[in-house]
Write a protein that holds these residues in place. Sequence first.
Motif, PDB file in Angstrom:
ATOM      1  N   ARG A   4       0.827  -1.198   0.000  1.00 50.74           N
ATOM      2  CA  ARG A   4       0.000   0.000   0.000  1.00 50.74           C
ATOM      3  C   ARG A   4       0.864   1.252   0.000  1.00 50.74           C
ATOM      4  N   LEU A  24      -4.848   2.178  -5.112  1.00 49.98           N
ATOM      5  CA  LEU A  24      -4.402   3.018  -3.993  1.00 49.98           C
ATOM      6  C   LEU A  24      -4.810   4.476  -4.227  1.00 49.98           C
ATOM      7  N   THR A  28      -7.444   6.407  -1.856  1.00 50.62           N
ATOM      8  CA  THR A  28      -7.009   7.632  -1.184  1.00 50.62           C
ATOM      9  C   THR A  28      -7.947   8.787  -1.542  1.00 50.62           C
ATOM     10  N   GLU A  30     -10.996   8.599  -2.190  1.00 48.26           N
ATOM     11  CA  GLU A  30     -12.249   8.396  -1.450  1.00 48.26           C
ATOM     12  C   GLU A  30     -12.203   9.169  -0.119  1.00 48.26           C
ATOM     13  N   SER A  31     -11.043   9.144   0.538  1.00 47.96           N
ATOM     14  CA  SER A  31     -10.910   9.869   1.798  1.00 47.96           C
ATOM     15  C   SER A  31     -10.897  11.379   1.590  1.00 47.96           C
ATOM     16  N   PHE A  32     -10.316  11.813   0.482  1.00 49.44           N
ATOM     17  CA  PHE A  32     -10.238  13.258   0.236  1.00 49.44           C
ATOM     18  C   PHE A  32     -11.579  13.847  -0.203  1.00 49.44           C
ATOM     19  N   TYR A 303      -0.954  14.308  -2.854  1.00 53.52           N
ATOM     20  CA  TYR A 303      -0.577  13.785  -1.535  1.00 53.52           C
ATOM     21  C   TYR A 303       0.418  12.633  -1.670  1.00 53.52           C
ATOM     22  N   LEU A 304       0.094  11.682  -2.531  1.00 52.88           N
ATOM     23  CA  LEU A 304       0.950  10.493  -2.652  1.00 52.88           C
ATOM     24  C   LEU A 304       2.319  10.861  -3.217  1.00 52.88           C
TER      25      LEU A 304
END
Lengths: 313, 184
Positions: A4, A24, A28, A30-32, A303-304
Amino acid sequence: MNARAWQRKDLLGIAELSPAEIQLILDTAESFREVAERPIKKVPTLRGKTVINLFFEASTRTRSSFEIAEKRLSADNLNFSTSGSALEKGETLIDTALNLEAMSPDLVVIRHRYPGVPHLLAGRLRSGIVNAGDGAHEHPTQALLDAFTIRRHKGRLDGLTVAIVGDIEHSRVVRSNIHLLTKMGSRVRVAGLRTMLPAGLEALGAEVFTDLEPAIAGADVVMMLRIQTERMNRKLFPSAREYFRLFALTRERLRAAREDAIVMHPGPMNRGVEIASDVADGPQSVILEQVAAGVAVRMAVLYLLSGVREEEA
Amino acid sequence: MQLISKVTILDGAQMRRVVRRMAGEILERNGGSSDLVLVGIRTRGVPLAEALAQELERMEGRAVPIGSLDITLYRDDLSTIAPQPVVRESHIPQPLDGRVAVLCDDVLYTGRTVRAALDALLDYGRPRRVELAVLVDRGHRELPVQADVVGKKVPTRAQEEIKVSFQATDGVDKVEILGREAKG
């Protein structure tokens, strides 16, 4: 190494991503997505990071979407567009990029009309590069936001039938979408007038149609592409009315797709050319959700990428 | 370094009694449960919030709203760790304004998680008061943070870890100290 964990410094295209990496980014995002629903739509995550939006080609919505994503992550951003810049004074692309890099940005978001420019710069710059569209080659964040929207509605990507209809040849979103959807197990159909279908689509894994109805028959997703009316001058199609008659998505034609099919469009759309107004505004349309998804997906990508330093990439 | 279980601090029955006492203290502090919102800090604060909510509902006969908070985006060490940690969703029952938010976490250690959680929580609204409830306080604070409701204070060494398991997520209720194998 953690499965991950994101390891790339750049996001240049979908072609090189693994299904796990795509997953991934989507998870991710989805959270933002939830950040946009808060009273305070900003998180401190990229505080102190600098992002340069380097747009060699006009783009309002992609750039705005990146800008909002950057601001909601608390990054400092700077828009560098080519009109009025040193490029018009004869500076080379690489020199422009190196000059920008001398200001120590962490990420550079780039759009250029020639395929491969982001890849070229990624090899030269220490900053992370995000491809925001390189000609008709790749536009990875658009494909990701499309997949994100589909997944929210269908709960999955594998086993779906996705029809992409319109000016396949000139669209910057088709290639990335075919790569992404086939990697994630969807069946992809593309359809357009013969003059707008490039060769080699089958090799990418898409099924090619020259008529609309068979392409959308039984489809879970119908993705319409913009017809650039300026292309009429190149005699790719006779008139907007003629195109509407042959290839527009109308309410009657949409009945061929699955009853719960969703209708997508990357924008800007031409009502009455590639899509009828009652479909664009209809209950199956998720076109505005795509716009919201764009911000969440771009936040996830920024972010990533911002967590990867050059020596690790 | 493989860490092994050294001591079980709380077994299932003890843990349930501790949670019951914590719920009682929360009620006492707030004169009831009518304005409360329990907010679990991901990941192990969420099952604690759920266990507390269950007790509160049993005692007061009224359901207490529960939220979950992911603090990844508010961490103060994002620029020193790589790659980026996985971000999970937060869900806060709206609105927080005017209510008492009880932040719940399994272990209170450096205080940095709580600092991040406060920043995150205040982006969702302006609670009348924020309280902190933790199952275990193990000391070693790096920031001036203290809990209002503590299940158990456990003096630890920095090399040790506290492992909290919940029935809902781990199949068993248990608190253990993990450490290297003791010599001799």
